[in-house]
Design a protein around this motif. Structure first.
Motif, mmCIF file in Angstrom:
data_model
loop_
_atom_site.group_PDB
_atom_site.id
_atom_site.type_symbol
_atom_site.label_atom_id
_atom_site.label_comp_id
_atom_site.label_asym_id
_atom_site.label_seq_id
_atom_site.Cartn_x
_atom_site.Cartn_y
_atom_site.Cartn_z
ATOM 1 N N PHE A 1 34.018 51.352 41.925
ATOM 2 C CA PHE A 1 34.001 50.187 40.975
ATOM 3 C C PHE A 1 33.436 50.408 39.724
ATOM 4 C CE2 PHE A 1 32.967 46.082 39.627
ATOM 5 C CZ PHE A 1 34.095 45.572 39.113
ATOM 6 N N LEU A 2 31.999 50.813 39.587
ATOM 7 C CA LEU A 2 31.341 50.759 38.457
ATOM 8 C C LEU A 2 31.741 51.791 37.389
ATOM 9 C CD1 LEU A 2 27.520 50.349 39.979
ATOM 10 C CD2 LEU A 2 29.182 48.532 38.703
ATOM 11 N N MET A 3 32.325 53.009 38.039
ATOM 12 C CA MET A 3 32.816 54.064 37.148
ATOM 13 C C MET A 3 34.055 53.425 36.306
ATOM 14 S SD MET A 3 30.627 56.470 37.212
ATOM 15 C CE MET A 3 31.559 57.948 36.976
ATOM 16 N N ARG A 4 34.735 52.643 36.826
ATOM 17 C CA ARG A 4 35.937 52.127 36.126
ATOM 18 C C ARG A 4 36.223 50.655 36.545
ATOM 19 N NH1 ARG A 4 41.518 52.936 37.076
ATOM 20 N NH2 ARG A 4 41.218 54.264 38.775
ATOM 21 N N PRO A 5 35.276 49.807 36.017
ATOM 22 C CA PRO A 5 35.374 48.280 36.446
ATOM 23 C C PRO A 5 36.651 47.576 35.673
ATOM 24 C CG PRO A 5 33.731 48.583 34.791
ATOM 25 C CD PRO A 5 34.218 50.062 35.155
ATOM 26 N N ALA A 6 37.137 47.077 36.576
ATOM 27 C CA ALA A 6 38.692 46.276 36.082
ATOM 28 C C ALA A 6 38.902 45.205 37.241
ATOM 29 C CB ALA A 6 39.677 47.329 36.033
#
Length: 442
Positions: free
Chosen positions: A217-222
């Motif tokens: 999640f943190l590497m590509r939060p959306a």
């Protein structure tokens, strides 16, 4: 008994083994841009090279630490350092970014045993010889890691200049061989102390699942990926419940619950390394992409940073006191974050070097102070596990910094992204100062 009775033959394998992880971390800092160019991917994807290693080490350190407590340091040290050579070959021959990430994961597991093994050896030797706090030995470990911070980026830049980024993986082969030879010759065949219990497999799986889902999640939060965050929370809660119910848990949360000073030490370690790695990877990528330096020059420009860390560690290392180091470390991290706000592509090289020196001071102070605090605060019977968890905190900090790099540099390592990173670092440094003031160790 005096400190002179310490078996000095143990120092060489301990030091060489403990540098395997930092050398692979620091060399990569100058290789991310060339690797991205080779595979045609942006910094947001090469950040997984950082994340892969630290996900593996975040899980691997406490696992290896527990195994060290169970079976002694020698077998774990030899097996894990052998794995480093295999991972180095895999990375050097990697045909794709995915395979390269896999080699970094393997490196993470392979570099996870040496530090808890070293702390276990120090503890048993200290008990054997009658030492209290072996400050000189602990500072030697810290200085060795700081020296590699000097060598790593510069060596990485030189290797890339000589034969491309593949060489930063190939170098693990001779390092692995050195560790295996030294360990075979000098590590004791029988541990002087053991602890009971076994491995908590469910706890390991739940801990790994929590970290992986959170990092995804943190590497590509959306908003569309909200379910990953929910999954991380649910699995994390399940992990806590399971650890409280197991007789021999993977991470003994009951012990942590009764040891507030140790909890604060772990919290400081996470925050300190969010700051350290955010600067190491973020500032280095910016130097290459926005400032226009090649990998070799960027590596040389990091020398003042690492030299400052080494000098500070050497000056303060023989004193076991922790309080002053933590206060100064937090203050210099705040100053380094603020300084980063005022650099741009036209900033003279000498000013960038000064910024690096400022950033190097907290790296020398915080790591040594937290390591010394842990030695005093941890249960001697579980020193390997406690040391492994301290290193896990380092890697959790690195994972958070990798996510920050992926977010702030998603469109390239720009000056605007660097300034956003600086604001993030100011928040981190402020939290570190707050945690330090709330509980100052003696």
């Amino acid at each position: 008994m005096t400190e002179q009775r310490f078996d000095r033959r143990l120092i060489a394998p301990m030091l060489v083994g403990s540098i395997l992880n930092p050398i692979n971390s620091s060399m990569l800092a100058v290789a991310l841009i060339p690797i991205g160019a080779a595979f045609g991917v942006p910094p947001s994807q090469t950040a997984w090279l950082v994340t892969g290693l630290y996900l593996a080490t975040a899980v691997g350190q406490p696992v290896m630490g527990r195994l060290v407590d169970l079976f002694g340091p020698r077998p774990l040290y030899l097996i894990a350092t052998s794995l480093v050579g295999v991972a180095g070959l895999l990375g050097a021959l990697a045909p794709s970014l995915g395979v390269l990430i896999a080699s970094r994961v393997l490196l993470g597991f392979g570099t996870s045993a040496a530090y808890p093994a070293a702390m276990s050896l120090i503890r048993t030797e200290a008990d054997w010889t009658g030492m209290e706090t072996p400050a000189a030995i602990l500072s030697s470990l810290s200085i060795a890691n700081q020296v590699i911070a000097v060598i790593g980026p510069t060596l990485g830049g030189l290797l890339i200049g000589l034969g491309g980024w593949h060489l930063i993986f190939t170098i693990n082969v001779p390092l692995s061989l050195i560790c295996v030879v030294l360990g075979s010759l000098w590590l004791p065949r029988t541990a002087r102390s053991r602890t009971g219990g076994g491995l908590d497999y469910a706890g390991i799986v739940l801990f790994a699942a929590t970290l992986v889902s959170l990092m995804l999640f943190l590497m590509r939060p959306a908003l569309s990926r909200w379910w990953l965050l929910v999954l991380a929370v649910l699995v994390g809660v399940a992990f806590v419940i399971a650890q409280l119910r197991v007789v021999a848990p993977f991470i003994d949360l009951r012990v942590l619950g009764g040891n507030r000073p140790l909890i604060m030490t772990y919290t400081r370690q996470v925050l300190a390394y969010v700051g350290a790695y955010s600067f190491l990877y973020g500032f280095t990528q910016w130097l290459e992409e926005a400032r226009g330096l090649n990998a070799s020059k960027a590596g040389l420009l990091l020398l003042p940073l690492s030299l400052a860390a080494v000098v500070v560690t050497a000056i303060t290392g023989r004193r076991a006191a922790v309080r002053g180091k933590l206060v100064a470390g937090g203050a210099f991290l705040l100053l380094a974050a603020a300084a980063q706000l005022f650099v741009d592509a036209r900033t003279p090289i000498w000013i960038l070097a000064v910024v690096g020196v400022i950033a190097g001071v907290p790296q020398g102070l915080n790591n040594l102070a937290n390591q010394t605090a842990l030695y005093k605060q941890a249960d001697p019977a579980r020193i390997g596990s406690s040391a492994g968890l301290l290193r896990t905190c380092v890697y959790v900090g690195a994972l958070i910094s990798a996510a920050a790099n992926a977010h702030f540099f998603q469109h390239g390592a720009t000056t605007a992204g660097l300034h956003e990173m600086a604001i993030f670092l100011l928040v981190v440094a402020g939290l570190l100062a707050l945690v330090t003031l709330l509980q100052l160790p003696d």
